[in-house]
Write a protein that holds these residues in place. Structure first.
Motif, PDB file in Angstrom:
ATOM      1  N   LYS A  29       0.832  -1.199   0.000  1.00 42.96           N
ATOM      2  CA  LYS A  29       0.000   0.000   0.000  1.00 42.96           C
ATOM      3  C   LYS A  29       0.867   1.251   0.000  1.00 42.96           C
ATOM      4  O   LYS A  29       1.825   1.374   0.752  1.00 42.96           O
ATOM      5  N   GLY A  30       0.514   2.169  -0.897  1.00 45.13           N
ATOM      6  CA  GLY A  30       1.262   3.415  -1.004  1.00 45.13           C
ATOM      7  C   GLY A  30       2.476   3.327  -1.912  1.00 45.13           C
ATOM      8  O   GLY A  30       3.084   4.344  -2.250  1.00 45.13           O
ATOM      9  N   ARG A  31       2.850   2.107  -2.334  1.00 46.12           N
ATOM     10  CA  ARG A  31       4.008   1.932  -3.208  1.00 46.12           C
ATOM     11  C   ARG A  31       3.626   1.359  -4.569  1.00 46.12           C
ATOM     12  O   ARG A  31       4.217   1.736  -5.589  1.00 46.12           O
ATOM     13  N   PHE A  32       2.692   0.457  -4.596  1.00 49.75           N
ATOM     14  CA  PHE A  32       2.278  -0.199  -5.835  1.00 49.75           C
ATOM     15  C   PHE A  32       0.898   0.315  -6.258  1.00 49.75           C
ATOM     16  O   PHE A  32       0.046   0.606  -5.406  1.00 49.75           O
ATOM     17  N   THR A  33       0.678   0.336  -7.563  1.00 51.78           N
ATOM     18  CA  THR A  33      -0.624   0.722  -8.097  1.00 51.78           C
ATOM     19  C   THR A  33      -1.038  -0.268  -9.181  1.00 51.78           C
ATOM     20  O   THR A  33      -0.279  -0.486 -10.135  1.00 51.78           O
ATOM     21  N   ILE A  34      -2.224  -0.827  -9.016  1.00 51.82           N
ATOM     22  CA  ILE A  34      -2.774  -1.702 -10.045  1.00 51.82           C
ATOM     23  C   ILE A  34      -3.768  -0.904 -10.870  1.00 51.82           C
ATOM     24  O   ILE A  34      -4.520  -0.073 -10.337  1.00 51.82           O
ATOM     25  N   SER A  35      -3.761  -1.135 -12.174  1.00 50.07           N
ATOM     26  CA  SER A  35      -4.694  -0.442 -13.055  1.00 50.07           C
ATOM     27  C   SER A  35      -5.021  -1.362 -14.224  1.00 50.07           C
ATOM     28  O   SER A  35      -4.336  -2.358 -14.459  1.00 50.07           O
ATOM     29  N   ARG A  36      -6.080  -1.025 -14.930  1.00 53.13           N
ATOM     30  CA  ARG A  36      -6.452  -1.821 -16.097  1.00 53.13           C
ATOM     31  C   ARG A  36      -6.891  -0.905 -17.216  1.00 53.13           C
ATOM     32  O   ARG A  36      -7.509   0.140 -16.992  1.00 53.13           O
ATOM     33  N   ASP A  37      -6.564  -1.313 -18.428  1.00 54.45           N
ATOM     34  CA  ASP A  37      -6.981  -0.621 -19.628  1.00 54.45           C
ATOM     35  C   ASP A  37      -7.916  -1.573 -20.375  1.00 54.45           C
ATOM     36  O   ASP A  37      -7.456  -2.516 -21.032  1.00 54.45           O
ATOM     37  N   ASN A  38      -9.203  -1.326 -20.254  1.00 57.83           N
ATOM     38  CA  ASN A  38     -10.175  -2.240 -20.848  1.00 57.83           C
ATOM     39  C   ASN A  38     -10.135  -2.226 -22.377  1.00 57.83           C
ATOM     40  O   ASN A  38     -10.507  -3.210 -23.020  1.00 57.83           O
ATOM     41  N   ALA A  39      -9.680  -1.141 -22.950  1.00 53.84           N
ATOM     42  CA  ALA A  39      -9.577  -1.068 -24.411  1.00 53.84           C
ATOM     43  C   ALA A  39      -8.445  -1.956 -24.937  1.00 53.84           C
ATOM     44  O   ALA A  39      -8.492  -2.429 -26.070  1.00 53.84           O
ATOM     45  N   LYS A  40      -7.435  -2.167 -24.084  1.00 48.02           N
ATOM     46  CA  LYS A  40      -6.281  -2.983 -24.490  1.00 48.02           C
ATOM     47  C   LYS A  40      -6.286  -4.366 -23.834  1.00 48.02           C
ATOM     48  O   LYS A  40      -5.346  -5.144 -24.034  1.00 48.02           O
ATOM     49  N   ASN A  41      -7.323  -4.652 -23.027  1.00 48.75           N
ATOM     50  CA  ASN A  41      -7.400  -5.940 -22.333  1.00 48.75           C
ATOM     51  C   ASN A  41      -6.144  -6.201 -21.513  1.00 48.75           C
ATOM     52  O   ASN A  41      -5.613  -7.339 -21.508  1.00 48.75           O
ATOM     53  N   THR A  42      -5.663  -5.178 -20.851  1.00 51.12           N
ATOM     54  CA  THR A  42      -4.378  -5.266 -20.163  1.00 51.12           C
ATOM     55  C   THR A  42      -4.497  -4.725 -18.736  1.00 51.12           C
ATOM     56  O   THR A  42      -5.157  -3.706 -18.513  1.00 51.12           O
ATOM     57  N   VAL A  43      -3.852  -5.426 -17.833  1.00 56.00           N
ATOM     58  CA  VAL A  43      -3.750  -4.962 -16.448  1.00 56.00           C
ATOM     59  C   VAL A  43      -2.289  -4.663 -16.157  1.00 56.00           C
ATOM     60  O   VAL A  43      -1.389  -5.325 -16.704  1.00 56.00           O
ATOM     61  N   TYR A  44      -2.060  -3.657 -15.327  1.00 56.26           N
ATOM     62  CA  TYR A  44      -0.705  -3.206 -15.026  1.00 56.26           C
ATOM     63  C   TYR A  44      -0.457  -3.237 -13.528  1.00 56.26           C
ATOM     64  O   TYR A  44      -1.389  -3.127 -12.724  1.00 56.26           O
ATOM     65  N   LEU A  45       0.806  -3.345 -13.187  1.00 53.45           N
ATOM     66  CA  LEU A  45       1.219  -3.164 -11.801  1.00 53.45           C
ATOM     67  C   LEU A  45       2.419  -2.227 -11.815  1.00 53.45           C
ATOM     68  O   LEU A  45       3.515  -2.618 -12.241  1.00 53.45           O
ATOM     69  N   GLN A  46       2.195  -1.004 -11.377  1.00 55.36           N
ATOM     70  CA  GLN A  46       3.278  -0.036 -11.237  1.00 55.36           C
ATOM     71  C   GLN A  46       3.858  -0.188  -9.843  1.00 55.36           C
ATOM     72  O   GLN A  46       3.139  -0.042  -8.852  1.00 55.36           O
ATOM     73  N   MET A  47       5.133  -0.481  -9.784  1.00 54.29           N
ATOM     74  CA  MET A  47       5.793  -0.729  -8.512  1.00 54.29           C
ATOM     75  C   MET A  47       6.841   0.347  -8.267  1.00 54.29           C
ATOM     76  O   MET A  47       7.807   0.459  -9.034  1.00 54.29           O
ATOM     77  N   ASN A  48       6.649   1.137  -7.239  1.00 53.34           N
ATOM     78  CA  ASN A  48       7.567   2.211  -6.881  1.00 53.34           C
ATOM     79  C   ASN A  48       8.185   1.938  -5.512  1.00 53.34           C
ATOM     80  O   ASN A  48       7.678   1.119  -4.744  1.00 53.34           O
ATOM     81  N   THR A  49       9.251   2.624  -5.252  1.00 52.29           N
ATOM     82  CA  THR A  49       9.957   2.494  -3.969  1.00 52.29           C
ATOM     83  C   THR A  49      10.180   1.019  -3.633  1.00 52.29           C
ATOM     84  O   THR A  49       9.860   0.536  -2.534  1.00 52.29           O
ATOM     85  N   LEU A  50      10.719   0.306  -4.583  1.00 47.73           N
ATOM     86  CA  LEU A  50      10.917  -1.128  -4.406  1.00 47.73           C
ATOM     87  C   LEU A  50      11.954  -1.414  -3.335  1.00 47.73           C
ATOM     88  O   LEU A  50      12.923  -0.669  -3.164  1.00 47.73           O
ATOM     89  N   LYS A  51      11.729  -2.518  -2.637  1.00 44.76           N
ATOM     90  CA  LYS A  51      12.603  -2.948  -1.545  1.00 44.76           C
ATOM     91  C   LYS A  51      13.144  -4.342  -1.876  1.00 44.76           C
ATOM     92  O   LYS A  51      12.509  -5.099  -2.631  1.00 44.76           O
ATOM     93  N   PRO A  52      14.272  -4.706  -1.307  1.00 48.14           N
ATOM     94  CA  PRO A  52      14.802  -6.055  -1.550  1.00 48.14           C
ATOM     95  C   PRO A  52      13.789  -7.153  -1.217  1.00 48.14           C
ATOM     96  O   PRO A  52      13.768  -8.196  -1.890  1.00 48.14           O
ATOM     97  N   GLU A  53      12.946  -6.943  -0.229  1.00 49.53           N
ATOM     98  CA  GLU A  53      11.957  -7.948   0.139  1.00 49.53           C
ATOM     99  C   GLU A  53      10.826  -8.076  -0.878  1.00 49.53           C
ATOM    100  O   GLU A  53       9.982  -8.971  -0.754  1.00 49.53           O
ATOM    101  N   ASP A  54      10.794  -7.201  -1.869  1.00 51.40           N
ATOM    102  CA  ASP A  54       9.831  -7.335  -2.965  1.00 51.40           C
ATOM    103  C   ASP A  54      10.323  -8.331  -4.015  1.00 51.40           C
ATOM    104  O   ASP A  54       9.590  -8.653  -4.959  1.00 51.40           O
TER     105      ASP A  54
END
Length: 115
Positions: free
Chosen positions: A64-89
Motif C-alpha cells: 500500500k502506497g508503493r504499488f498501483t494496479i490499473s487496467r486498460d479495458n480497451a487494451k485488455n491489459t492490467v498493469y502493476l506499477q511498482m515504486n519504492t521497491l525494496k529487496p523484500e519485494d
C-alpha cells in the motif's frame, strides 16, 4: 483455456521502479477480477493487488502506497506499477484472472531488487 501473457520485470536497485503488464483475451478480461500475486523463494504465493471489472482495487498491506494496479479495458491489459521497491519485494510475480471462482495465472516474471 485462459491464457495470460505477462511482460515487464527485471533487476532494479532498492528505491527504484518497475512496471508489469498482463494481457488476456477480451472475453476473459472483461469478466474477470484481475490481479497480481508473487512468490518468493521458499515462501507461499501471496496476493499483491486486485482490480475488479469496474476498477475497484484492493492491496496487500505490504505494498500500500508503493504499488498501483490499473487496467486498460480497451487494451485488455492490467498493469502493476511498482515504486519504492525494496529487496523484500524480490519474487516471481504472477498475473491472475479470477472467473467463476477459479484463479488462472500467467507464466510469471522475475522481479529482483538489489540493496
Amino acid at each position: 483455456q485462459v491464457q495470460l501473457v505477462q511482460s515487464g520485470g527485471g533487476l532494479v536497485q532498492s528505491g527504484g521502479s518497475l512496471k508489469l503488464s498482463c494481457s488476456a483475451a477480451r472475453n476473459i478480461f472483461i469478466n474477470a477480477v484481475m490481479g497480481w500475486y508473487r512468490q518468493a523463494p521458499g515462501k507461499q504465493r501471496e496476493l499483491v493487488a486486485i482490480i475488479t471489472s469496474v476498477g475497484s482495487t484492493n492491496y496487500a498491506d505490504f505494498v500500500k502506497g508503493r504499488f498501483t494496479i490499473s487496467r486498460d479495458n480497451a487494451k485488455n491489459t492490467v498493469y502493476l506499477q511498482m515504486n519504492t521497491l525494496k529487496p523484500e519485494d524480490t519474487a516471481v510475480y504472477y498475473c491472475s484472472a479470477r472467473i467463476l471462482g477459479l484463479n488462472y495465472y500467467g507464466q510469471g516474471t522475475q522481479v529482483t531488487v538489489s540493496s
